[in-house]
Every structure is written in C-alpha cells, then in structure tokens.
Scaffold this motif. Sequence first.
Motif, PDB file in Angstrom:
ATOM      1  N   ASP A 133       3.763 -13.034  -1.616  1.00 18.44           N
ATOM      2  CA  ASP A 133       2.823 -11.915  -1.562  1.00 18.44           C
ATOM      3  C   ASP A 133       2.781 -11.172  -2.897  1.00 18.44           C
ATOM      4  O   ASP A 133       1.706 -10.848  -3.403  1.00 18.44           O
ATOM      5  CB  ASP A 133       3.210 -10.959  -0.436  1.00 18.44           C
ATOM      6  CG  ASP A 133       2.199  -9.846  -0.258  1.00 18.44           C
ATOM      7  OD1 ASP A 133       2.320  -8.829  -0.966  1.00 18.44           O
ATOM      8  OD2 ASP A 133       1.283  -9.984   0.579  1.00 18.44           O
TER       9      ASP A 133
ATOM     10  N   GLU B 260      12.462  -0.747   8.988  1.00 12.46           N
ATOM     11  CA  GLU B 260      11.824  -1.368  10.151  1.00 12.46           C
ATOM     12  C   GLU B 260      12.132  -2.855  10.245  1.00 12.46           C
ATOM     13  O   GLU B 260      12.274  -3.392  11.339  1.00 12.46           O
ATOM     14  CB  GLU B 260      10.316  -1.158  10.107  1.00 12.46           C
ATOM     15  CG  GLU B 260       9.902   0.271  10.295  1.00 12.46           C
ATOM     16  CD  GLU B 260       8.399   0.438  10.257  1.00 12.46           C
ATOM     17  OE1 GLU B 260       7.675  -0.505  10.603  1.00 12.46           O
ATOM     18  OE2 GLU B 260       7.950   1.533   9.860  1.00 12.46           O
ATOM     19  N   ASN B 261      12.199  -3.521   9.078  1.00 14.47           N
ATOM     20  CA  ASN B 261      12.424  -4.969   9.057  1.00 14.47           C
ATOM     21  C   ASN B 261      13.867  -5.343   8.708  1.00 14.47           C
ATOM     22  O   ASN B 261      14.220  -6.513   8.738  1.00 14.47           O
ATOM     23  CB  ASN B 261      11.493  -5.623   8.039  1.00 14.47           C
ATOM     24  CG  ASN B 261      10.046  -5.407   8.393  1.00 14.47           C
ATOM     25  OD1 ASN B 261       9.594  -5.771   9.468  1.00 14.47           O
ATOM     26  ND2 ASN B 261       9.304  -4.778   7.490  1.00 14.47           N
TER      27      ASN B 261
ATOM     28  N   MET C  76      10.164 -11.741   8.677  1.00 13.93           N
ATOM     29  CA  MET C  76       9.778 -11.597   7.295  1.00 13.93           C
ATOM     30  C   MET C  76      10.900 -12.177   6.421  1.00 13.93           C
ATOM     31  O   MET C  76      12.051 -11.769   6.526  1.00 13.93           O
ATOM     32  CB  MET C  76       9.570 -10.115   6.989  1.00 13.93           C
ATOM     33  CG  MET C  76       9.153  -9.850   5.586  1.00 13.93           C
ATOM     34  SD  MET C  76       8.662  -8.150   5.294  1.00 13.93           S
ATOM     35  CE  MET C  76      10.189  -7.288   5.442  1.00 13.93           C
TER      36      MET C  76
ATOM     37  N   GLU D 200       8.282 -15.092   1.823  1.00 14.09           N
ATOM     38  CA  GLU D 200       7.009 -14.432   2.126  1.00 14.09           C
ATOM     39  C   GLU D 200       6.767 -13.226   1.213  1.00 14.09           C
ATOM     40  O   GLU D 200       5.650 -13.027   0.729  1.00 14.09           O
ATOM     41  CB  GLU D 200       6.990 -13.973   3.595  1.00 14.09           C
ATOM     42  CG  GLU D 200       6.950 -15.097   4.594  1.00 14.09           C
ATOM     43  CD  GLU D 200       7.162 -14.620   6.018  1.00 14.09           C
ATOM     44  OE1 GLU D 200       6.820 -15.381   6.937  1.00 14.09           O
ATOM     45  OE2 GLU D 200       7.680 -13.504   6.219  1.00 14.09           O
TER      46      GLU D 200
ATOM     47  N   HIS E 225       2.701  -1.084   2.103  1.00 18.69           N
ATOM     48  CA  HIS E 225       2.337  -2.381   2.678  1.00 18.69           C
ATOM     49  C   HIS E 225       2.511  -2.331   4.196  1.00 18.69           C
ATOM     50  O   HIS E 225       3.534  -1.869   4.708  1.00 18.69           O
ATOM     51  CB  HIS E 225       3.223  -3.477   2.077  1.00 18.69           C
ATOM     52  CG  HIS E 225       2.737  -4.859   2.347  1.00 18.69           C
ATOM     53  ND1 HIS E 225       2.940  -5.486   3.549  1.00 18.69           N
ATOM     54  CD2 HIS E 225       2.055  -5.725   1.563  1.00 18.69           C
ATOM     55  CE1 HIS E 225       2.403  -6.699   3.495  1.00 18.69           C
ATOM     56  NE2 HIS E 225       1.857  -6.864   2.291  1.00 18.69           N
ATOM     57  N   GLU E 226       1.512  -2.807   4.928  1.00 16.24           N
ATOM     58  CA  GLU E 226       1.534  -2.677   6.391  1.00 16.24           C
ATOM     59  C   GLU E 226       2.630  -3.488   7.060  1.00 16.24           C
ATOM     60  O   GLU E 226       3.060  -3.146   8.169  1.00 16.24           O
ATOM     61  CB  GLU E 226       0.168  -3.045   6.976  1.00 16.24           C
ATOM     62  CG  GLU E 226      -0.255  -4.472   6.705  1.00 16.24           C
ATOM     63  CD  GLU E 226      -1.650  -4.758   7.206  1.00 16.24           C
ATOM     64  OE1 GLU E 226      -1.841  -5.838   7.786  1.00 16.24           O
ATOM     65  OE2 GLU E 226      -2.535  -3.913   7.015  1.00 16.24           O
ATOM     66  N   THR E 227       3.124  -4.544   6.395  1.00 18.29           N
ATOM     67  CA  THR E 227       4.192  -5.347   6.976  1.00 18.29           C
ATOM     68  C   THR E 227       5.546  -5.041   6.356  1.00 18.29           C
ATOM     69  O   THR E 227       6.527  -4.852   7.061  1.00 18.29           O
ATOM     70  CB  THR E 227       3.899  -6.854   6.792  1.00 18.29           C
ATOM     71  OG1 THR E 227       2.618  -7.138   7.327  1.00 18.29           O
ATOM     72  CG2 THR E 227       4.944  -7.709   7.493  1.00 18.29           C
ATOM     73  N   PHE E 228       5.604  -4.982   5.026  1.00 21.58           N
ATOM     74  CA  PHE E 228       6.892  -4.832   4.344  1.00 21.58           C
ATOM     75  C   PHE E 228       7.521  -3.461   4.571  1.00 21.58           C
ATOM     76  O   PHE E 228       8.686  -3.360   4.922  1.00 21.58           O
ATOM     77  CB  PHE E 228       6.738  -5.080   2.837  1.00 21.58           C
ATOM     78  CG  PHE E 228       6.236  -6.453   2.496  1.00 21.58           C
ATOM     79  CD1 PHE E 228       6.345  -7.516   3.372  1.00 21.58           C
ATOM     80  CD2 PHE E 228       5.628  -6.677   1.283  1.00 21.58           C
ATOM     81  CE1 PHE E 228       5.886  -8.772   3.054  1.00 21.58           C
ATOM     82  CE2 PHE E 228       5.158  -7.930   0.942  1.00 21.58           C
ATOM     83  CZ  PHE E 228       5.285  -8.983   1.833  1.00 21.58           C
ATOM     84  N   ARG E 229       6.780  -2.399   4.331  1.00 20.88           N
ATOM     85  CA  ARG E 229       7.228  -1.026   4.563  1.00 20.88           C
ATOM     86  C   ARG E 229       8.575  -0.700   3.900  1.00 20.88           C
ATOM     87  O   ARG E 229       9.501  -0.216   4.550  1.00 20.88           O
ATOM     88  CB  ARG E 229       7.278  -0.722   6.047  1.00 20.88           C
ATOM     89  CG  ARG E 229       5.929  -0.841   6.708  1.00 20.88           C
ATOM     90  CD  ARG E 229       6.031  -0.603   8.200  1.00 20.88           C
ATOM     91  NE  ARG E 229       4.798  -0.920   8.856  1.00 20.88           N
ATOM     92  CZ  ARG E 229       3.958  -0.004   9.322  1.00 20.88           C
ATOM     93  NH1 ARG E 229       4.239   1.262   9.226  1.00 20.88           N
ATOM     94  NH2 ARG E 229       2.846  -0.373   9.914  1.00 20.88           N
TER      95      ARG E 229
ATOM     96  N   SER F  84      13.643  -1.845   3.642  1.00 22.44           N
ATOM     97  CA  SER F  84      12.675  -1.703   4.723  1.00 22.44           C
ATOM     98  C   SER F  84      13.475  -1.506   6.009  1.00 22.44           C
ATOM     99  O   SER F  84      14.047  -2.458   6.543  1.00 22.44           O
ATOM    100  CB  SER F  84      11.795  -2.954   4.830  1.00 22.44           C
ATOM    101  OG  SER F  84      10.996  -2.881   5.990  1.00 22.44           O
TER     102      SER F  84
END
Length: 165
Positions: free
Chosen positions: A9, A81-82, A1, A5, A47-51, A79
């Motif tokens: 978004d 996770e990312n 990510m 991006e 958001h399912e990706t950003f979190r 985030s």
Amino acid sequence: MTNQEIAEDLLSRFGENVSAFEEPWGLLTFTTNRQNIITLLDYLNKHETFRFKFLTDLTGIHLPDNQGAEFGVIYHLHSLENNVRIRIKVFLSQDDLHIPTASTVHACANWMERETYDFFGIIFDGHPKLIRILNIEEMDYFPMRKEYPLEDATRQDKIDALFGR
C-alpha cells in the motif's frame, strides 16, 4: 493485516519516497525522506484500515560513519485496533539537521521532539516550543552524539584485564 499489505500500500501511494523495507523480528521497518514524513504519518493515521494513531516513540540516532546521513529520526507507530507496529526512519546530513515537526499529526510528538533536540540537536521546524527538556539551557553540546571518547585515555588506575580486555 500483514506487513506485506502495508508495504504494498505504501509503495503504491508513495513510490520511491519509501524504501529499504525490512522486517527485523517481524517489525516492518522502512525509510522515507524529510519532505514526505508528515504526509506519510498523516496518511497512516487517517487510513481507514491501518489506523496508526499512536506514536509510541520518536527518537534520534547518530551514525557518524554514515557519510551524508549521519543523523536519523526514528518513529515507532502502533495501530491499537489491529495490534500492529511499524518503524519509520528518516536520515539527515549533519550539515542540515532540520525536519518538520510531527506534533501537527501526533500531539505527543511535542515532548519526544524536545527530548530528541535536547540530546541530538535535531531541529524540528514548526515545533511550538523547541527548547531543552532534560538538560540545562546553557548546555552548548548534545550529549548523545558520538563525538566524545567513551573513556578517559589518561587514566592510569584502570587495569584492562579487570574489564575483560
């Protein structure tokens, strides 16, 4: 990510309500308005990706020379996770220092908003208990505002040469 991006978004979702994208030291930074800040924080959180679930910091800033946008509320999100961080800025006029509370999205905003109110006088509408947190309640000014001289001009005991001037 990537920052690109995330920016694309947000632009596709919020359009002209997000602006002034930049990347100082690789940190995606952008501006929004008070009407969209809670929707934006909620969107980034869910958001399912950003979190962006961790509100690292929330603070204020006073820019007295910035006509019509003298105060700012700055949000730092992470985030976990990312392992990505972003910064969001919302600017307010000194005549209308109201912004919605972020404690409805991030519970930790409660104390950060109280601190920002305490030092800058920014009012977080809907906050459950917006009172001073570090200064005494009787204090009738906000110490982090740039409304006061940095030095006492009447002092005679200072030699400017000793201070590199």
